[in-house]
Design a protein around this motif. Sequence first.
Motif, PDB file in Angstrom:
ATOM      1  N   MET A  57     -34.419 -24.102 -80.417  1.00 15.20           N
ATOM      2  CA  MET A  57     -34.498 -22.680 -80.173  1.00 15.20           C
ATOM      3  C   MET A  57     -35.760 -22.391 -79.368  1.00 15.20           C
ATOM      4  SD  MET A  57     -32.204 -20.668 -82.148  1.00 15.20           S
ATOM      5  CE  MET A  57     -32.829 -19.252 -82.859  1.00 15.20           C
ATOM      6  N   LEU A  58     -35.649 -21.378 -78.532  1.00 15.25           N
ATOM      7  CA  LEU A  58     -36.784 -20.993 -77.695  1.00 15.25           C
ATOM      8  C   LEU A  58     -37.607 -19.919 -78.396  1.00 15.25           C
ATOM      9  CD1 LEU A  58     -34.999 -20.751 -74.232  1.00 15.25           C
ATOM     10  CD2 LEU A  58     -36.410 -22.611 -75.064  1.00 15.25           C
ATOM     11  N   THR A  59     -38.887 -19.963 -78.167  1.00 14.92           N
ATOM     12  CA  THR A  59     -39.779 -18.945 -78.725  1.00 14.92           C
ATOM     13  C   THR A  59     -39.635 -17.678 -77.891  1.00 14.92           C
ATOM     14  OG1 THR A  59     -41.636 -19.579 -77.329  1.00 14.92           O
ATOM     15  CG2 THR A  59     -41.400 -20.746 -79.443  1.00 14.92           C
ATOM     16  N   PRO A  60     -40.111 -16.529 -78.397  1.00 15.40           N
ATOM     17  CA  PRO A  60     -40.017 -15.286 -77.629  1.00 15.40           C
ATOM     18  C   PRO A  60     -40.710 -15.370 -76.271  1.00 15.40           C
ATOM     19  CG  PRO A  60     -40.511 -14.795 -79.916  1.00 15.40           C
ATOM     20  CD  PRO A  60     -40.556 -16.283 -79.773  1.00 15.40           C
ATOM     21  N   THR A  61     -41.833 -16.063 -76.164  1.00 15.17           N
ATOM     22  CA  THR A  61     -42.504 -16.183 -74.861  1.00 15.17           C
ATOM     23  C   THR A  61     -41.695 -17.052 -73.906  1.00 15.17           C
ATOM     24  OG1 THR A  61     -43.852 -17.967 -75.785  1.00 15.17           O
ATOM     25  CG2 THR A  61     -44.852 -15.775 -75.664  1.00 15.17           C
ATOM     26  N   GLU A  62     -41.080 -18.123 -74.430  1.00 17.75           N
ATOM     27  CA  GLU A  62     -40.242 -18.970 -73.575  1.00 17.75           C
ATOM     28  C   GLU A  62     -39.006 -18.203 -73.103  1.00 17.75           C
ATOM     29  OE1 GLU A  62     -41.116 -23.455 -75.321  1.00 17.75           O
ATOM     30  OE2 GLU A  62     -39.665 -22.174 -76.352  1.00 17.75           O
ATOM     31  N   LEU A  63     -38.436 -17.378 -73.988  1.00 17.11           N
ATOM     32  CA  LEU A  63     -37.287 -16.550 -73.599  1.00 17.11           C
ATOM     33  C   LEU A  63     -37.683 -15.549 -72.510  1.00 17.11           C
ATOM     34  CD1 LEU A  63     -35.444 -15.754 -76.947  1.00 17.11           C
ATOM     35  CD2 LEU A  63     -34.530 -16.956 -74.973  1.00 17.11           C
ATOM     36  N   LEU A 116     -38.000 -17.473 -69.251  1.00 14.93           N
ATOM     37  CA  LEU A 116     -36.670 -17.817 -68.745  1.00 14.93           C
ATOM     38  C   LEU A 116     -35.992 -16.593 -68.132  1.00 14.93           C
ATOM     39  CD1 LEU A 116     -34.455 -19.999 -68.510  1.00 14.93           C
ATOM     40  CD2 LEU A 116     -33.651 -19.274 -70.761  1.00 14.93           C
ATOM     41  N   ASP A 117     -36.111 -15.452 -68.796  1.00  9.65           N
ATOM     42  CA  ASP A 117     -35.540 -14.205 -68.285  1.00  9.65           C
ATOM     43  C   ASP A 117     -36.160 -13.831 -66.939  1.00  9.65           C
ATOM     44  OD1 ASP A 117     -33.906 -11.843 -68.477  1.00  9.65           O
ATOM     45  OD2 ASP A 117     -35.772 -10.745 -68.880  1.00  9.65           O
ATOM     46  N   ARG A 118     -37.456 -13.989 -66.813  1.00  9.56           N
ATOM     47  CA  ARG A 118     -38.149 -13.666 -65.566  1.00  9.56           C
ATOM     48  C   ARG A 118     -37.669 -14.573 -64.437  1.00  9.56           C
ATOM     49  NH1 ARG A 118     -41.766 -15.667 -62.570  1.00  9.56           N
ATOM     50  NH2 ARG A 118     -42.298 -17.384 -63.951  1.00  9.56           N
ATOM     51  N   ARG A 119     -37.555 -15.892 -64.706  1.00 10.06           N
ATOM     52  CA  ARG A 119     -37.128 -16.843 -63.679  1.00 10.06           C
ATOM     53  C   ARG A 119     -35.680 -16.583 -63.245  1.00 10.06           C
ATOM     54  NH1 ARG A 119     -38.309 -22.349 -66.297  1.00 10.06           N
ATOM     55  NH2 ARG A 119     -36.926 -23.047 -64.635  1.00 10.06           N
ATOM     56  N   ILE A 120     -34.801 -16.292 -64.199  1.00  9.39           N
ATOM     57  CA  ILE A 120     -33.401 -15.982 -63.858  1.00  9.39           C
ATOM     58  C   ILE A 120     -33.344 -14.712 -63.018  1.00  9.39           C
ATOM     59  CG2 ILE A 120     -31.176 -15.245 -64.815  1.00  9.39           C
ATOM     60  CD1 ILE A 120     -31.664 -17.207 -67.122  1.00  9.39           C
ATOM     61  N   GLY A 121     -34.151 -13.724 -63.371  1.00  4.41           N
ATOM     62  CA  GLY A 121     -34.200 -12.480 -62.595  1.00  4.41           C
ATOM     63  C   GLY A 121     -34.653 -12.711 -61.171  1.00  4.41           C
ATOM     64  N   GLU A 122     -35.671 -13.557 -60.978  1.00  5.52           N
ATOM     65  CA  GLU A 122     -36.158 -13.862 -59.621  1.00  5.52           C
ATOM     66  C   GLU A 122     -35.072 -14.546 -58.798  1.00  5.52           C
ATOM     67  OE1 GLU A 122     -39.675 -16.232 -59.949  1.00  5.52           O
ATOM     68  OE2 GLU A 122     -40.917 -14.548 -60.644  1.00  5.52           O
ATOM     69  N   HIS A 123     -34.386 -15.520 -59.402  1.00  8.76           N
ATOM     70  CA  HIS A 123     -33.318 -16.229 -58.683  1.00  8.76           C
ATOM     71  C   HIS A 123     -32.164 -15.284 -58.338  1.00  8.76           C
ATOM     72  CE1 HIS A 123     -34.905 -20.274 -58.831  1.00  8.76           C
ATOM     73  NE2 HIS A 123     -35.227 -20.105 -60.105  1.00  8.76           N
ATOM     74  N   THR A 124     -31.845 -14.396 -59.251  1.00 14.07           N
ATOM     75  CA  THR A 124     -30.778 -13.432 -58.992  1.00 14.07           C
ATOM     76  C   THR A 124     -31.138 -12.521 -57.835  1.00 14.07           C
ATOM     77  OG1 THR A 124     -30.188 -13.477 -61.342  1.00 14.07           O
ATOM     78  CG2 THR A 124     -29.336 -11.648 -60.038  1.00 14.07           C
ATOM     79  N   ASP A 125     -32.378 -12.033 -57.811  1.00  9.22           N
ATOM     80  CA  ASP A 125     -32.822 -11.173 -56.707  1.00  9.22           C
ATOM     81  C   ASP A 125     -32.741 -11.908 -55.369  1.00  9.22           C
ATOM     82  OD1 ASP A 125     -33.272  -9.141 -58.488  1.00  9.22           O
ATOM     83  OD2 ASP A 125     -35.438  -9.514 -58.656  1.00  9.22           O
ATOM     84  N   LEU A 126     -33.131 -13.188 -55.345  1.00  5.53           N
ATOM     85  CA  LEU A 126     -33.048 -13.975 -54.112  1.00  5.53           C
ATOM     86  C   LEU A 126     -31.603 -14.147 -53.648  1.00  5.53           C
ATOM     87  CD1 LEU A 126     -35.719 -16.759 -54.786  1.00  5.53           C
ATOM     88  CD2 LEU A 126     -35.848 -14.925 -53.092  1.00  5.53           C
ATOM     89  N   LEU A 127     -30.689 -14.416 -54.590  1.00  2.00           N
ATOM     90  CA  LEU A 127     -29.281 -14.577 -54.237  1.00  2.00           C
ATOM     91  C   LEU A 127     -28.682 -13.288 -53.692  1.00  2.00           C
ATOM     92  CD1 LEU A 127     -27.974 -16.771 -57.188  1.00  2.00           C
ATOM     93  CD2 LEU A 127     -28.137 -17.418 -54.792  1.00  2.00           C
TER      94      LEU A 127
END
Length: 197
Positions: free
Chosen positions: A1-7, A10-21
């Motif tokens: 399980m991921l800790t709240p900071t890791e989550l 991960l959310d920030r990185r997915i958001g950045e990739h989505t914006d680029l796409l």
Amino acid sequence: MLTPTELAELDRRIGEHTDLLIAASDQRNRSATRKATKKVASKTSNRGRPSKVIVSPFEGFIGPSTEYGQYPYFASDIIEGIARLDWHDRPIGQGGSSKPLSVKRLFRILAQLSKVTTESVGDFLHVNTRQAQRYVKAIELAMPYLMKSRPQCLVFEMDYGEIPAMRPSDWTDELETPSAEVLAKLHGDMRDLGERA
């Protein structure tokens, strides 16, 4: 399980990739729209080779609202074969793929344009000059075969403006009209068959 900071990371990185796409997709759509809206330049001088003009006798005789439909049976094989030709004329095994022309667009040209030219096709399909020239060449190649493959009733309709009168049939109906009792029994039998199935 991921800790709240890791989550959160991960959310920030997915958001950045989505914006680029999304940005890349918008850029591709804008460039494709720009290419599609380029007009075919009309000829302004008499220099050079004259424009090719093909008269389409099929205008109004084929199409979605006609008896023969959008894809007439007598023309389908011809148009599909011509659409799949190698339009780039490259030797076998040398670079790239040859994408076929659109069968739907070829039928639309035949059904809706009376004079097929590079300019009229470019305006009608919203394609560039080179692509319009390919469609004009395809229509030019197909036309003699299409004219030969027409059904006889279409030949009469195109040449004389009417369908020939049908030969009267010598068949006569000699069966008697069934009585009400026979029809009721048939109805009951059909209902019984439906319940068994």
